[in-house]
Design a protein around this motif. Sequence first.
Motif, mmCIF file in Angstrom:
data_model
loop_
_atom_site.group_PDB
_atom_site.id
_atom_site.type_symbol
_atom_site.label_atom_id
_atom_site.label_comp_id
_atom_site.label_asym_id
_atom_site.label_seq_id
_atom_site.Cartn_x
_atom_site.Cartn_y
_atom_site.Cartn_z
ATOM 1 N N PRO A 25 -46.786 41.748 -13.904
ATOM 2 C CA PRO A 25 -45.609 41.951 -13.066
ATOM 3 C C PRO A 25 -44.808 43.182 -13.503
ATOM 4 N N LEU A 26 -43.839 43.546 -12.689
ATOM 5 C CA LEU A 26 -42.961 44.664 -13.027
ATOM 6 C C LEU A 26 -42.368 44.470 -14.409
ATOM 7 N N GLY A 27 -42.247 45.555 -15.149
ATOM 8 C CA GLY A 27 -41.660 45.493 -16.487
ATOM 9 C C GLY A 27 -42.643 45.145 -17.587
ATOM 10 N N THR A 28 -43.939 45.041 -17.226
ATOM 11 C CA THR A 28 -44.972 44.733 -18.218
ATOM 12 C C THR A 28 -46.197 45.612 -17.974
ATOM 13 N N TYR A 29 -47.078 45.651 -18.968
ATOM 14 C CA TYR A 29 -48.329 46.414 -18.857
ATOM 15 C C TYR A 29 -49.389 45.731 -19.708
ATOM 16 N N GLN A 30 -50.656 46.078 -19.487
ATOM 17 C CA GLN A 30 -51.738 45.545 -20.308
ATOM 18 C C GLN A 30 -52.872 46.569 -20.323
ATOM 19 N N PRO A 31 -53.074 47.261 -21.465
ATOM 20 C CA PRO A 31 -54.113 48.285 -21.541
ATOM 21 C C PRO A 31 -55.531 47.744 -21.765
ATOM 22 N N SER A 32 -55.656 46.479 -22.140
ATOM 23 C CA SER A 32 -56.974 45.923 -22.479
ATOM 24 C C SER A 32 -57.407 44.874 -21.468
ATOM 25 N N SER A 33 -58.698 44.696 -21.337
ATOM 26 C CA SER A 33 -59.217 43.658 -20.448
ATOM 27 C C SER A 33 -59.309 42.324 -21.181
ATOM 28 N N GLY A 34 -59.354 41.235 -20.413
ATOM 29 C CA GLY A 34 -59.558 39.906 -20.975
ATOM 30 C C GLY A 34 -58.408 39.348 -21.795
ATOM 31 N N GLN A 35 -57.182 39.772 -21.520
ATOM 32 C CA GLN A 35 -56.040 39.334 -22.320
ATOM 33 C C GLN A 35 -55.292 38.168 -21.658
ATOM 34 N N PRO A 36 -54.659 37.302 -22.468
ATOM 35 C CA PRO A 36 -53.967 36.135 -21.933
ATOM 36 C C PRO A 36 -52.539 36.415 -21.464
ATOM 37 N N SER A 37 -52.045 37.643 -21.663
ATOM 38 C CA SER A 37 -50.678 37.961 -21.232
ATOM 39 C C SER A 37 -50.519 39.470 -21.112
ATOM 40 N N CYS A 38 -49.402 39.870 -20.516
ATOM 41 C CA CYS A 38 -49.049 41.284 -20.424
ATOM 42 C C CYS A 38 -48.003 41.588 -21.490
ATOM 43 N N ILE A 39 -47.856 42.843 -21.810
ATOM 44 C CA ILE A 39 -46.924 43.282 -22.850
ATOM 45 C C ILE A 39 -45.645 43.770 -22.174
ATOM 46 N N LEU A 45 -36.316 49.099 -19.870
ATOM 47 C CA LEU A 45 -37.445 49.807 -19.278
ATOM 48 C C LEU A 45 -38.144 48.899 -18.281
ATOM 49 N N THR A 46 -38.782 49.489 -17.295
ATOM 50 C CA THR A 46 -39.545 48.746 -16.307
ATOM 51 C C THR A 46 -40.740 49.598 -15.887
ATOM 52 N N THR A 47 -41.527 49.093 -14.975
ATOM 53 C CA THR A 47 -42.631 49.856 -14.407
ATOM 54 C C THR A 47 -42.336 50.047 -12.926
ATOM 55 N N ILE A 48 -42.971 51.037 -12.317
ATOM 56 C CA ILE A 48 -42.707 51.273 -10.898
ATOM 57 C C ILE A 48 -43.621 50.455 -9.993
ATOM 58 N N SER A 49 -44.624 49.802 -10.585
ATOM 59 C CA SER A 49 -45.514 48.970 -9.773
ATOM 60 C C SER A 49 -46.103 47.846 -10.631
ATOM 61 N N ASN A 50 -46.613 46.847 -9.964
ATOM 62 C CA ASN A 50 -47.329 45.769 -10.642
ATOM 63 C C ASN A 50 -48.687 46.298 -11.102
ATOM 64 N N GLY A 51 -49.267 45.672 -12.101
ATOM 65 C CA GLY A 51 -50.605 46.047 -12.548
ATOM 66 C C GLY A 51 -50.659 47.288 -13.418
ATOM 67 N N THR A 52 -49.565 47.585 -14.106
ATOM 68 C CA THR A 52 -49.519 48.777 -14.947
ATOM 69 C C THR A 52 -50.443 48.632 -16.154
ATOM 70 N N VAL A 53 -51.153 49.700 -16.475
ATOM 71 C CA VAL A 53 -52.137 49.691 -17.549
ATOM 72 C C VAL A 53 -51.588 50.298 -18.846
ATOM 73 N N GLU A 54 -50.810 51.363 -18.750
ATOM 74 C CA GLU A 54 -50.402 52.095 -19.951
ATOM 75 C C GLU A 54 -48.904 52.000 -20.234
ATOM 76 N N GLU A 55 -48.567 51.908 -21.517
ATOM 77 C CA GLU A 55 -47.172 51.839 -21.944
ATOM 78 C C GLU A 55 -46.386 53.063 -21.488
#
Length: 70
Positions: A25-39, A45-55
Motif C-alpha cells: 500500500p501507499l507509504g510502503t515498499y518491498q524490494p524482494s520477492s516472497g516477503q510476508p510484509s512491506c517495509i 514519507l509516502t509513495t506516489i503509488s501502490n506496489g512500490t519496489v524501491e526505498e
Amino acid sequence: MSSCFTADCPAGSYSTQTRTCSVCPLGTYQPSSGQPSCIPCGKNLTTISNGTVEEMHCVGKFTEKCYNLD
C-alpha cells in the motif's frame, strides 16, 4: 518466516496470511520477492503509488496549499 508459509510474490507486493499476493500500500515498499510484509517509508514519507519496489521512491508528503496570485 519459512517460505512454506508465504506465496512467491513479486517485489512490490507481499504474501498475505492466506498465501495470496497483495501489492504494497501507499507509504510502503518491498524490494524482494516472497516477503510476508512491506517495509514502511520513514516518518513523513509516502509513495506516489501502490506496489512500490524501491526505498528511493519514498517521497516527502505534500500538503495542498492555496496561494493568491493577485
